[in-house]
Structure formats: structure tokens, C-alpha cells
Design a protein around this motif. Structure first.
Motif, PDB file in Angstrom:
ATOM      1  N   ALA A 171       0.830  -1.208   0.000  1.00  0.00           N
ATOM      2  CA  ALA A 171       0.000   0.000   0.000  1.00  0.00           C
ATOM      3  C   ALA A 171       0.862   1.255   0.000  1.00  0.00           C
ATOM      4  O   ALA A 171       0.506   2.269  -0.606  1.00  0.00           O
ATOM      5  N   GLU A 172       2.006   1.205   0.679  1.00  0.00           N
ATOM      6  CA  GLU A 172       2.907   2.353   0.704  1.00  0.00           C
ATOM      7  C   GLU A 172       3.437   2.680  -0.684  1.00  0.00           C
ATOM      8  O   GLU A 172       3.819   3.819  -0.959  1.00  0.00           O
ATOM      9  N   GLN A 173       3.459   1.680  -1.562  1.00  0.00           N
ATOM     10  CA  GLN A 173       3.956   1.875  -2.924  1.00  0.00           C
ATOM     11  C   GLN A 173       2.830   2.097  -3.928  1.00  0.00           C
ATOM     12  O   GLN A 173       3.064   2.138  -5.134  1.00  0.00           O
ATOM     13  N   GLY A 174       1.597   2.217  -3.429  1.00  0.00           N
ATOM     14  CA  GLY A 174       0.474   2.493  -4.313  1.00  0.00           C
ATOM     15  C   GLY A 174      -0.276   1.270  -4.794  1.00  0.00           C
ATOM     16  O   GLY A 174      -1.169   1.372  -5.630  1.00  0.00           O
ATOM     17  N   PHE A 175       0.050   0.074  -4.266  1.00  0.00           N
ATOM     18  CA  PHE A 175      -0.650  -1.155  -4.632  1.00  0.00           C
ATOM     19  C   PHE A 175      -1.584  -1.524  -3.481  1.00  0.00           C
ATOM     20  O   PHE A 175      -1.131  -2.014  -2.447  1.00  0.00           O
ATOM     21  N   ILE A 176      -2.867  -1.274  -3.634  1.00  0.00           N
ATOM     22  CA  ILE A 176      -3.827  -1.541  -2.570  1.00  0.00           C
ATOM     23  C   ILE A 176      -4.407  -2.935  -2.775  1.00  0.00           C
ATOM     24  O   ILE A 176      -5.219  -3.174  -3.675  1.00  0.00           O
ATOM     25  N   LEU A 177      -3.956  -3.882  -1.944  1.00  0.00           N
ATOM     26  CA  LEU A 177      -4.369  -5.276  -2.061  1.00  0.00           C
ATOM     27  C   LEU A 177      -4.792  -5.802  -0.697  1.00  0.00           C
ATOM     28  O   LEU A 177      -4.199  -5.454   0.323  1.00  0.00           O
ATOM     29  N   SER A 178      -5.815  -6.645  -0.687  1.00  0.00           N
ATOM     30  CA  SER A 178      -6.212  -7.302   0.552  1.00  0.00           C
ATOM     31  C   SER A 178      -5.179  -8.371   0.909  1.00  0.00           C
ATOM     32  O   SER A 178      -4.372  -8.792   0.068  1.00  0.00           O
ATOM     33  N   ASP A 179      -5.215  -8.818   2.161  1.00  0.00           N
ATOM     34  CA  ASP A 179      -4.312  -9.891   2.575  1.00  0.00           C
ATOM     35  C   ASP A 179      -4.534 -11.138   1.717  1.00  0.00           C
ATOM     36  O   ASP A 179      -3.577 -11.836   1.353  1.00  0.00           O
ATOM     37  N   ARG A 180      -5.796 -11.403   1.388  1.00  0.00           N
ATOM     38  CA  ARG A 180      -6.109 -12.585   0.575  1.00  0.00           C
ATOM     39  C   ARG A 180      -5.504 -12.470  -0.817  1.00  0.00           C
ATOM     40  O   ARG A 180      -4.989 -13.447  -1.366  1.00  0.00           O
ATOM     41  N   ALA A 181      -5.564 -11.269  -1.391  1.00  0.00           N
ATOM     42  CA  ALA A 181      -4.985 -11.073  -2.723  1.00  0.00           C
ATOM     43  C   ALA A 181      -3.473 -11.283  -2.693  1.00  0.00           C
ATOM     44  O   ALA A 181      -2.896 -11.898  -3.602  1.00  0.00           O
ATOM     45  N   VAL A 182      -2.826 -10.792  -1.635  1.00  0.00           N
ATOM     46  CA  VAL A 182      -1.383 -10.994  -1.510  1.00  0.00           C
ATOM     47  C   VAL A 182      -1.069 -12.485  -1.387  1.00  0.00           C
ATOM     48  O   VAL A 182      -0.097 -12.982  -1.970  1.00  0.00           O
ATOM     49  N   GLN A 183      -1.907 -13.212  -0.635  1.00  0.00           N
ATOM     50  CA  GLN A 183      -1.718 -14.657  -0.512  1.00  0.00           C
ATOM     51  C   GLN A 183      -1.762 -15.331  -1.882  1.00  0.00           C
ATOM     52  O   GLN A 183      -0.980 -16.249  -2.163  1.00  0.00           O
ATOM     53  N   TYR A 184      -2.675 -14.876  -2.726  1.00  0.00           N
ATOM     54  CA  TYR A 184      -2.792 -15.448  -4.071  1.00  0.00           C
ATOM     55  C   TYR A 184      -1.483 -15.284  -4.839  1.00  0.00           C
ATOM     56  O   TYR A 184      -0.982 -16.234  -5.458  1.00  0.00           O
ATOM     57  N   TYR A 185      -0.912 -14.075  -4.794  1.00  0.00           N
ATOM     58  CA  TYR A 185       0.337 -13.828  -5.518  1.00  0.00           C
ATOM     59  C   TYR A 185       1.499 -14.599  -4.897  1.00  0.00           C
ATOM     60  O   TYR A 185       2.394 -15.066  -5.611  1.00  0.00           O
ATOM     61  N   LEU A 186       1.482 -14.751  -3.581  1.00  0.00           N
ATOM     62  CA  LEU A 186       2.543 -15.516  -2.926  1.00  0.00           C
ATOM     63  C   LEU A 186       2.507 -16.983  -3.348  1.00  0.00           C
ATOM     64  O   LEU A 186       3.554 -17.604  -3.563  1.00  0.00           O
ATOM     65  N   HIS A 187       1.313 -17.545  -3.453  1.00  0.00           N
ATOM     66  CA  HIS A 187       1.202 -18.935  -3.907  1.00  0.00           C
ATOM     67  C   HIS A 187       1.771 -19.082  -5.319  1.00  0.00           C
ATOM     68  O   HIS A 187       2.449 -20.073  -5.630  1.00  0.00           O
ATOM     69  N   HIS A 188       1.496 -18.096  -6.168  1.00  0.00           N
ATOM     70  CA  HIS A 188       2.044 -18.132  -7.528  1.00  0.00           C
ATOM     71  C   HIS A 188       3.572 -18.078  -7.494  1.00  0.00           C
ATOM     72  O   HIS A 188       4.254 -18.841  -8.197  1.00  0.00           O
ATOM     73  N   LEU A 189       4.116 -17.198  -6.651  1.00  0.00           N
ATOM     74  CA  LEU A 189       5.570 -17.068  -6.560  1.00  0.00           C
ATOM     75  C   LEU A 189       6.204 -18.327  -5.974  1.00  0.00           C
ATOM     76  O   LEU A 189       7.324 -18.696  -6.351  1.00  0.00           O
ATOM     77  N   ASP A 190       5.488 -18.986  -5.061  1.00  0.00           N
ATOM     78  CA  ASP A 190       5.970 -20.273  -4.545  1.00  0.00           C
ATOM     79  C   ASP A 190       6.065 -21.298  -5.677  1.00  0.00           C
ATOM     80  O   ASP A 190       7.048 -22.048  -5.790  1.00  0.00           O
ATOM     81  N   GLU A 191       5.029 -21.315  -6.503  1.00  0.00           N
ATOM     82  CA  GLU A 191       4.954 -22.318  -7.571  1.00  0.00           C
ATOM     83  C   GLU A 191       6.073 -22.162  -8.593  1.00  0.00           C
ATOM     84  O   GLU A 191       6.580 -23.156  -9.124  1.00  0.00           O
ATOM     85  N   VAL A 192       6.459 -20.920  -8.875  1.00  0.00           N
ATOM     86  CA  VAL A 192       7.517 -20.709  -9.868  1.00  0.00           C
ATOM     87  C   VAL A 192       8.901 -20.719  -9.234  1.00  0.00           C
ATOM     88  O   VAL A 192       9.909 -20.537  -9.923  1.00  0.00           O
ATOM     89  N   GLY A 193       8.952 -20.927  -7.914  1.00  0.00           N
ATOM     90  CA  GLY A 193      10.237 -21.093  -7.249  1.00  0.00           C
ATOM     91  C   GLY A 193      10.931 -19.825  -6.820  1.00  0.00           C
ATOM     92  O   GLY A 193      12.121 -19.848  -6.487  1.00  0.00           O
ATOM     93  N   PHE A 194      10.199 -18.688  -6.787  1.00  0.00           N
ATOM     94  CA  PHE A 194      10.819 -17.422  -6.405  1.00  0.00           C
ATOM     95  C   PHE A 194      10.754 -17.164  -4.902  1.00  0.00           C
ATOM     96  O   PHE A 194      11.536 -16.375  -4.370  1.00  0.00           O
ATOM     97  N   THR A 195       9.798 -17.789  -4.208  1.00  0.00           N
ATOM     98  CA  THR A 195       9.665 -17.615  -2.760  1.00  0.00           C
ATOM     99  C   THR A 195       9.462 -18.978  -2.110  1.00  0.00           C
ATOM    100  O   THR A 195       9.081 -19.952  -2.768  1.00  0.00           O
ATOM    101  N   LYS A 196       9.704 -19.013  -0.805  1.00  0.00           N
ATOM    102  CA  LYS A 196       9.413 -20.225  -0.045  1.00  0.00           C
ATOM    103  C   LYS A 196       8.907 -19.834   1.334  1.00  0.00           C
ATOM    104  O   LYS A 196       9.266 -18.784   1.879  1.00  0.00           O
ATOM    105  N   LYS A 197       8.056 -20.689   1.885  1.00  0.00           N
ATOM    106  CA  LYS A 197       7.430 -20.418   3.172  1.00  0.00           C
ATOM    107  C   LYS A 197       8.306 -20.940   4.302  1.00  0.00           C
ATOM    108  O   LYS A 197       8.818 -22.065   4.247  1.00  0.00           O
TER     109      LYS A 197
END
Length: 319
Positions: A36-62
Motif C-alpha cells: 500500500a505504501e507503494q500504491g498497490f492496494i491489495l487485501s491480505d487474501r490477494a497478496v496470498q494469491y500472488y505468494l502462492h504463484h511465486l511459490d509455484e515458480v520457485g521465487f519464494t518459499k514459506k
């Protein structure tokens, strides 16, 4: 980033950048606040969606329940992403809203551009007090604001606060045939209640961040101090228009003042430390973000989407 949707790619790259700057794992809630500080207003759920995508492509891990971190592949992707993809995004969004604004300063009708702030219900009374103080000191762009609970962008247990965005004035000028260019956002120092000079300026066309939100998060304004002592730093925007259009602009602003707008702080060429541009005059306007800045100074957590859309001025006047 191998994504076909540019909007999704932009958000994913921002998540990677934020994670890359963090020394600790970050969860969706914290990431949502940073986005939000950078101008991207997303709900926690929306961020979770993008995190799952990043997990799948191997860019992030939990990392257990602590949140996500970048993988080596994610670090490489983040470092290779061009920051140029985001340069000019802020001003392009605002200029689009200026074109869509239809406000008529003579009749006080039509649509204005607005900012949308998200406030926890527990903090709402304190935020109202902060906003009212700034408006009473005539440091905002407009003399009132509205509240909303029905907007789908507003998180649970929060209230939305709608304020008029100063890009509305650019739209008015354009509709009256006055070329106008949003040039800088800045920190304007005051002495004895009078603008002295700008201490910091950021050009809108060369940044990936909104300048005023950046100043607020860095703790640069001293709005409360100004209201108490008439000495302090407030947020203002600088627009340039042709010198030959100043008289017409002054007439428009006079009509706006009759309808509750606080403007201008100053008009002139090469004033207050602003870089001189031949045949151009600068119009300095106090930003509605001073309301948000004052709340931030008071220790209140508040997210704001600058340039959230347009809506009828009657909606704001009705509260």
C-alpha cells in the motif's frame, strides 16, 4: 517474470522487491501494508494469491508460520527486473483521473478525483480529529471529507475516508484550455505561517513512488508543529502553467475557493526554491495528503490509495 498479465507481473515484482529488502520472513498482512505504501492496494487474501504463484515458480518459499523469503532464483529475478517498468506509473494514473474529472467550479457540480484512506474503526475518532485540525488550518485541498463502509476495497473492521485529490484542479484547467503539468511533490517549510522555501522536491515523472507518501513514511513533514507554532513543514504539489495563462488560472481558483477549496499557497516563477523554467509559472497547492500526514504523526496506522477514482462532488459534500 513469466506472466502474461502486466498487472500481475507488476504486483509480483513489487512483492519480490519488498521481500528482498527484508531481513526476516514476511507474511501476507505485512506485505499488504508495504504494498500500500507503494500504491498497490491489495487485501491480505490477494497478496496470498500472488505468494502462492511465486511459490509455484520457485521465487519464494514459506518459513513455517513466519512468512515468506526469497529463494536464490527469486533474488536473481528481483535484481534483473527493470525499475524503469514503474517509472511514470504514478503520474500516468493521476493524469488519467484529471481527464476524467468533470467538476465545474462555478456550479460546484460534476466529478472530482479522490483519494481513499483505510482506517481501523478503533482509530476512526482520532483520525477525524486529525483531519479536522488540518482542514481548520487550511492545509488541505478541500474543506471536508466523506466516509464509506460499502466500498469492496475497504478491509473488514475498517472505514474508508474519501478526500478530494488535487489532480482535480488539473482537470479543471484542461477543460478551460489551460495546459498544466504536475511537476513536483515537496516538503514546504514555513516561518511565521508564511511559506519560506521547499526543503525537498521529487519530480513526478522520474519516480516509481508517490512523492508525498514517501515523505510521510520518512517522517519529513511536521504538520502538527506548524499548526501549533506556525513554523513547520507541510506537503505541497507544484504545477506549471504558461505565464500567459496565470490570470485565467487565478479566476478559476477564485471560483474554487468560493466552494471550499484551499488554494493556492503561492503562484510565481522561480519562487520558494523551485527550479526556474522559462515562460512558465508555478502554482503551489497544499495537498490533501496533509490530512493523512497529520494522522501518521499522531501514531495512527492508515493506508491511502492516491487517485482511487472519480465520483460526484455531491457524494463528498453529503459526508
Amino acid at each position: 517474470m513469466r506472466e502474461s498479465d502486466p498487472g500481475t507481473e507488476r504486483k509480483c515484482l513489487e512483492i519480490l522487491r519488498i521481500l528482498g529488502e527484508s531481513r526476516e520472513p514476511m507474511g501476507a498482512k505485512h506485505l499488504s501494508e508495504r504494498m500500500a505504501e507503494q500504491g498497490f492496494i491489495l487485501s491480505d487474501r490477494a497478496v496470498q494469491y500472488y505468494l502462492h504463484h511465486l511459490d509455484e515458480v520457485g521465487f519464494t518459499k514459506k518459513i513455517g508460520n513466519r512468512g515468506r523469503v526469497l529463494t536464490k532464483l527469486g533474488m536473481a529475478e528481483s535484481e534483473s527486473a527493470l525499475v524503469g517498468d514503474r517509472i511514470g506509473f504514478v503520474i500516468a494514473k493521476l493524469e488519467r483521473l484529471a481527464f476524467r474529472s468533470t467538476f465545474n467550479p462555478d456550479t460546484c457540480t460534476g466529478d472530482v478525483a479522490y483519494n481513499l484512506s483505510f482506517v481501523r474503526n478503533d482509530d476512526l475518532d482520532r483520525v477525524r480529529q486529525s483531519f479536522d485540525e488540518v482542514i481548520s488550518s487550511k492545509l488541505g485541498f478541500f474543506n471536508t471529507y466523506a466516509e464509506s463502509e460499502n466500498d469492496p476495497r475497504i478491509p473488514k473492521d475498517h472505514t474508508g475516508i474519501i478526500t478530494v485529490c488535487s489532480i482535480t484542479m488539473d482537470g479543471i484547467f484542461q477543460h478551460h484550455g489551460i495546459p498544466v503539468r504536475m511537476a513536483y511533490g515537496g516538503c514546504l517549510n514555513h516561518t511565521g505561517g508564511t511559506p519560506a522555501r521547499f526543503l525537498h522536491l521529487i519530480g513526478y515523472r522520474g519516480t516509481t513512488l508517490d512523492p508525498l507518501q514517501l515523505f510521510i513514511s520518512a517522517g519529513m513533514p511536521s504538520i502538527g508543529e506548524y499548526m501549533q507554532t506556525k513554523n513547520g513543514v507541510c506537503l505541497a504539489n507544484i504545477r506549471n502553467i504558461p505565464q500567459g495563462a496565470v490570470q485565467s488560472a487565478e479566476e478559476i481558483m477564485a471560483s474554487m475557493r468560493k466552494n471550499g477549496f484551499h488554494l493556492p499557497a503561492a503562484v510565481g516563477s522561480g519562487i520558494l526554491g523551485i527550479p526556474h523554467e522559462p515562460y512558465q509559472s508555478s502554482i503551489i497547492i497544499y495537498s490533501g495528503m496533509n490530512l493523512v500526514g497529520r494522522a501518521y504523526e499522531s501514531g495512527i496506522r492508515i493506508k491511502t490509495e492516491i487517485g482511487a477514482g472519480t465520483l460526484p462532488i455531491a457524494r463528498i459534500l453529503s459526508g
